[in-house]
Design a protein around this motif. Sequence first.
Motif, PDB file in Angstrom:
ATOM      1  N   LEU A 236      -2.143   5.456  -3.589  1.00 52.05           N
ATOM      2  CA  LEU A 236      -2.054   6.470  -2.707  1.00 52.05           C
ATOM      3  C   LEU A 236      -1.326   8.196  -2.742  1.00 52.05           C
ATOM      4  O   LEU A 236      -1.708   8.731  -2.249  1.00 52.05           O
ATOM      5  CB  LEU A 236      -1.193   5.908  -1.819  1.00 52.05           C
ATOM      6  CG  LEU A 236      -2.344   4.328  -0.745  1.00 52.05           C
ATOM      7  CD1 LEU A 236      -0.956   3.647  -0.690  1.00 52.05           C
ATOM      8  CD2 LEU A 236      -2.974   4.675   0.234  1.00 52.05           C
ATOM      9  N   GLU A 237      -0.321   8.099  -3.284  1.00 49.21           N
ATOM     10  CA  GLU A 237       0.344   9.346  -3.530  1.00 49.21           C
ATOM     11  C   GLU A 237      -1.017  10.910  -4.189  1.00 49.21           C
ATOM     12  O   GLU A 237      -1.095  11.420  -4.463  1.00 49.21           O
ATOM     13  CB  GLU A 237       1.830   9.127  -4.932  1.00 49.21           C
ATOM     14  CG  GLU A 237       2.537   8.521  -4.157  1.00 49.21           C
ATOM     15  CD  GLU A 237       3.908   7.974  -5.196  1.00 49.21           C
ATOM     16  OE1 GLU A 237       3.501   8.523  -6.273  1.00 49.21           O
ATOM     17  OE2 GLU A 237       4.359   7.657  -4.977  1.00 49.21           O
ATOM     18  N   GLU A 238      -1.598  10.160  -5.613  1.00 51.05           N
ATOM     19  CA  GLU A 238      -2.327  10.884  -5.836  1.00 51.05           C
ATOM     20  C   GLU A 238      -4.059  11.474  -4.859  1.00 51.05           C
ATOM     21  O   GLU A 238      -4.143  12.517  -5.037  1.00 51.05           O
ATOM     22  CB  GLU A 238      -4.057  10.257  -7.029  1.00 51.05           C
ATOM     23  CG  GLU A 238      -2.934  10.188  -8.366  1.00 51.05           C
ATOM     24  CD  GLU A 238      -3.214   8.729  -9.334  1.00 51.05           C
ATOM     25  OE1 GLU A 238      -4.301   8.348  -8.933  1.00 51.05           O
ATOM     26  OE2 GLU A 238      -2.722   8.525 -10.670  1.00 51.05           O
ATOM     27  N   LEU A 239      -3.717  10.023  -4.402  1.00 52.11           N
ATOM     28  CA  LEU A 239      -5.087  10.457  -3.015  1.00 52.11           C
ATOM     29  C   LEU A 239      -4.706  11.836  -2.112  1.00 52.11           C
ATOM     30  O   LEU A 239      -4.635  12.680  -1.485  1.00 52.11           O
ATOM     31  CB  LEU A 239      -4.892   9.577  -2.411  1.00 52.11           C
ATOM     32  CG  LEU A 239      -6.616   9.395  -0.949  1.00 52.11           C
ATOM     33  CD1 LEU A 239      -7.585   9.676  -2.155  1.00 52.11           C
ATOM     34  CD2 LEU A 239      -6.320   8.478  -0.557  1.00 52.11           C
ATOM     35  N   VAL A 240      -3.244  11.576  -1.822  1.00 51.70           N
ATOM     36  CA  VAL A 240      -2.395  12.268  -1.043  1.00 51.70           C
ATOM     37  C   VAL A 240      -2.299  14.289  -1.615  1.00 51.70           C
ATOM     38  O   VAL A 240      -2.664  15.208  -0.983  1.00 51.70           O
ATOM     39  CB  VAL A 240      -0.703  12.095  -0.406  1.00 51.70           C
ATOM     40  CG1 VAL A 240      -0.367  13.242   0.086  1.00 51.70           C
ATOM     41  CG2 VAL A 240      -1.265  10.617   0.473  1.00 51.70           C
ATOM     42  N   SER A 241      -1.962  14.117  -2.795  1.00 50.55           N
ATOM     43  CA  SER A 241      -2.085  15.340  -3.395  1.00 50.55           C
ATOM     44  C   SER A 241      -3.179  15.830  -3.894  1.00 50.55           C
ATOM     45  O   SER A 241      -3.496  16.932  -3.622  1.00 50.55           O
ATOM     46  CB  SER A 241      -1.819  15.041  -4.855  1.00 50.55           C
ATOM     47  OG  SER A 241      -1.787  14.240  -5.805  1.00 50.55           O
TER      48      SER A 241
END
Length: 151
Positions: free
Chosen positions: A82-87
């Motif tokens: 999810l963090e990679e998706l947000v970034s």
Amino acid sequence: MDDSKIWLFWTFRINGIIQCLQLPLSTALAASHKVLVVGGKVKKPGKRGRKPAKIDLKAKLERSRQSARECRARKKLRYQYLEELVSSRERAICALREELEMYKQWCMAMDQGKIPSEIKALLTGEEQSKSQQNSSRHTKAGKTDANSNSW
């Protein structure tokens, strides 16, 4: 008076089927004292369902710990994804904002009567690509005409 000569009759429903039970008084009294006679079989009331198997407590605790470790690992992976998706989405937003700002500047320049060099380059590039496409179409059409005449 003899209890065996006195009979009790019960009617009840089990799974939608009406059942009749005929018992001597002595059996009926026993039924009222934690013993139930159904169809000639004596059933004692107690806990319903499966009886828990006697499992080694240490093994059970170890399985629980292992399950918790796996759950934490899955949670960690999910949060990383999810963090990679947000970034990546934030980067896309920044790129789109920069593009929007560029288009705003182009519009302001054209409102002042100036044609930005980028638009000129785009227009000349489109004209060149159109002329190349037209010339390639003519040569292909000429080849197909020549091939059709050879028959």
